[in-house]
Design a protein around this motif. Sequence first.
Motif, PDB file in Angstrom:
ATOM      1  N   THR A 171       0.824  -1.217   0.000  1.00 12.10           N
ATOM      2  CA  THR A 171       0.000   0.000   0.000  1.00 12.10           C
ATOM      3  C   THR A 171       0.859   1.268   0.000  1.00 12.10           C
ATOM      4  O   THR A 171       0.389   2.333  -0.422  1.00 12.10           O
ATOM      5  N   VAL A 172       2.095   1.160   0.464  1.00 11.45           N
ATOM      6  CA  VAL A 172       2.966   2.332   0.515  1.00 11.45           C
ATOM      7  C   VAL A 172       4.249   2.141  -0.278  1.00 11.45           C
ATOM      8  O   VAL A 172       5.051   3.069  -0.397  1.00 11.45           O
ATOM      9  N   ALA A 173       4.493   0.935  -0.822  1.00  9.93           N
ATOM     10  CA  ALA A 173       5.720   0.677  -1.572  1.00  9.93           C
ATOM     11  C   ALA A 173       5.787   1.558  -2.811  1.00  9.93           C
ATOM     12  O   ALA A 173       4.785   1.770  -3.504  1.00  9.93           O
ATOM     13  N   SER A 174       6.979   2.063  -3.101  1.00  9.55           N
ATOM     14  CA  SER A 174       7.162   3.004  -4.206  1.00  9.55           C
ATOM     15  C   SER A 174       7.554   2.295  -5.493  1.00  9.55           C
ATOM     16  O   SER A 174       8.113   1.195  -5.479  1.00  9.55           O
ATOM     17  N   HIS A 175       7.267   2.963  -6.581  1.00  9.57           N
ATOM     18  CA  HIS A 175       7.625   2.457  -7.912  1.00  9.57           C
ATOM     19  C   HIS A 175       9.146   2.345  -8.029  1.00  9.57           C
ATOM     20  O   HIS A 175       9.880   3.259  -7.681  1.00  9.57           O
ATOM     21  N   SER A 197      -1.794  -7.266   2.616  1.00  5.91           N
ATOM     22  CA  SER A 197      -2.712  -6.236   2.115  1.00  5.91           C
ATOM     23  C   SER A 197      -3.853  -6.795   1.281  1.00  5.91           C
ATOM     24  O   SER A 197      -4.843  -6.103   1.047  1.00  5.91           O
ATOM     25  N   GLY A 198      -3.702  -8.029   0.797  1.00  5.47           N
ATOM     26  CA  GLY A 198      -4.715  -8.586  -0.093  1.00  5.47           C
ATOM     27  C   GLY A 198      -4.610  -8.087  -1.517  1.00  5.47           C
ATOM     28  O   GLY A 198      -5.441  -8.425  -2.363  1.00  5.47           O
ATOM     29  N   ILE A 199      -3.576  -7.284  -1.812  1.00  3.39           N
ATOM     30  CA  ILE A 199      -3.390  -6.746  -3.157  1.00  3.39           C
ATOM     31  C   ILE A 199      -2.841  -7.835  -4.074  1.00  3.39           C
ATOM     32  O   ILE A 199      -1.964  -8.610  -3.696  1.00  3.39           O
ATOM     33  N   ARG A 200      -3.356  -7.857  -5.286  1.00  7.26           N
ATOM     34  CA  ARG A 200      -2.920  -8.834  -6.278  1.00  7.26           C
ATOM     35  C   ARG A 200      -1.913  -8.188  -7.216  1.00  7.26           C
ATOM     36  O   ARG A 200      -2.180  -7.122  -7.781  1.00  7.26           O
ATOM     37  N   ALA A 201      -0.749  -8.829  -7.365  1.00  4.78           N
ATOM     38  CA  ALA A 201       0.306  -8.298  -8.226  1.00  4.78           C
ATOM     39  C   ALA A 201       0.639  -9.310  -9.313  1.00  4.78           C
ATOM     40  O   ALA A 201       0.533 -10.528  -9.111  1.00  4.78           O
ATOM     41  N   PHE A 202       1.051  -8.782 -10.450  1.00  2.00           N
ATOM     42  CA  PHE A 202       1.454  -9.619 -11.580  1.00  2.00           C
ATOM     43  C   PHE A 202       2.962  -9.798 -11.527  1.00  2.00           C
ATOM     44  O   PHE A 202       3.713  -8.831 -11.406  1.00  2.00           O
ATOM     45  N   VAL A 203       3.428 -11.041 -11.626  1.00  2.00           N
ATOM     46  CA  VAL A 203       4.856 -11.361 -11.527  1.00  2.00           C
ATOM     47  C   VAL A 203       5.373 -11.747 -12.908  1.00  2.00           C
ATOM     48  O   VAL A 203       4.878 -12.700 -13.526  1.00  2.00           O
ATOM     49  N   LYS A 204       6.364 -10.999 -13.385  1.00  2.00           N
ATOM     50  CA  LYS A 204       6.964 -11.274 -14.696  1.00  2.00           C
ATOM     51  C   LYS A 204       8.057 -12.323 -14.546  1.00  2.00           C
ATOM     52  O   LYS A 204       9.210 -12.012 -14.271  1.00  2.00           O
ATOM     53  N   LEU A 236       9.230  -3.509  -7.860  1.00  2.00           N
ATOM     54  CA  LEU A 236       7.826  -3.143  -8.036  1.00  2.00           C
ATOM     55  C   LEU A 236       7.686  -2.084  -9.126  1.00  2.00           C
ATOM     56  O   LEU A 236       8.360  -1.056  -9.102  1.00  2.00           O
ATOM     57  N   GLN A 237       6.809  -2.370 -10.081  1.00  2.00           N
ATOM     58  CA  GLN A 237       6.479  -1.410 -11.132  1.00  2.00           C
ATOM     59  C   GLN A 237       5.002  -1.062 -10.998  1.00  2.00           C
ATOM     60  O   GLN A 237       4.145  -1.940 -11.073  1.00  2.00           O
ATOM     61  N   ARG A 238       4.704   0.231 -10.789  1.00  2.00           N
ATOM     62  CA  ARG A 238       3.326   0.688 -10.656  1.00  2.00           C
ATOM     63  C   ARG A 238       2.877   1.372 -11.949  1.00  2.00           C
ATOM     64  O   ARG A 238       3.583   2.222 -12.491  1.00  2.00           O
ATOM     65  N   SER A 239       1.700   0.972 -12.431  1.00  2.00           N
ATOM     66  CA  SER A 239       1.099   1.613 -13.596  1.00  2.00           C
ATOM     67  C   SER A 239      -0.388   1.768 -13.320  1.00  2.00           C
ATOM     68  O   SER A 239      -1.143   0.792 -13.403  1.00  2.00           O
TER      69      SER A 239
END
Length: 283
Positions: free
Chosen positions: A95-99, A172-179, A244-247
């Motif tokens: 929730t607070v991690a930066s790009h 956090s329950g956030i879903r992330a895509f792993v390359k 982490l990549q945020r878009s």
Amino acid sequence: MNQNKLSLSHSNVAAQTFKLPLIPSLALYILFALFLFALSVSLFILVVVHNPLFFLFFLFLFSLIAAFLLWNSLSYRNNTTILHYLHSLPDSDLTVASHGHLVKITGHVSCGNASLESSYEKVGRCVYASTLLFECGELGLKPVDVKESCFGWRLVYSERLSTDFYITDNNSGIRAFVKAGPDSRVIPLIKESRLVTTAKNCKVLASHMRKWLRDRNLSSEARLLRLEEGYIKEGSLISVFGVLQRSNEVMVITPPQELISTGCLWKKLLLPVDVDGLILAIP
């Protein structure tokens, strides 16, 4: 299929995506010169003065250094250093991690557009699968007859595949895509389980084993073999370490672009190891 062939080979050489930092040649020369000097002085005192204390102290110190180097060598080969480093890191708060920052996420995985099937057991819906075939040979140089005793196992064939997948962060329950698919450098710290070990008195291999070998253009003659397989199945709990990549609202975990050093883990007496890739591990 959107998959990453980490290793697909008939040789006993697997590509490494982590390494020990290079030690300057000058430092090695200085250490070797100091070793010879200390050995010479200790032997001189032992022969001329007949005092063995300095020589015994030199042997004790040399034994400590040799044990330290041996411990680090074994830890490097068994991925112990990277595992200790990964387990020492706290899970990141997405929730607070930066790009662009390194993050460690622990959660359950789910398949993306493509999934994998393990090579031997045919376990489906996997995001990572590996199969290793070892052959028993005399000092690892040649195959042996089934009646002979084993002198050592050598890796003769390996398959390591990974694909893109999703991970749901436990915190956090956030879903992330792993390359982890094509063109991604991946370090799978997944231990393979032994599935098949042929006996010395085996005259004919099992039909399923023979078919698996023939499908890969490997000899199906009876001999001492050991087959191991590992995989990360959909729903498994794993830890992922990457960038982490945020878009917008989409979060993507990608392999680091630069080498990452584990640093000196002094509590474990471990030297630093350079890591180059996305780490997948069982927490």
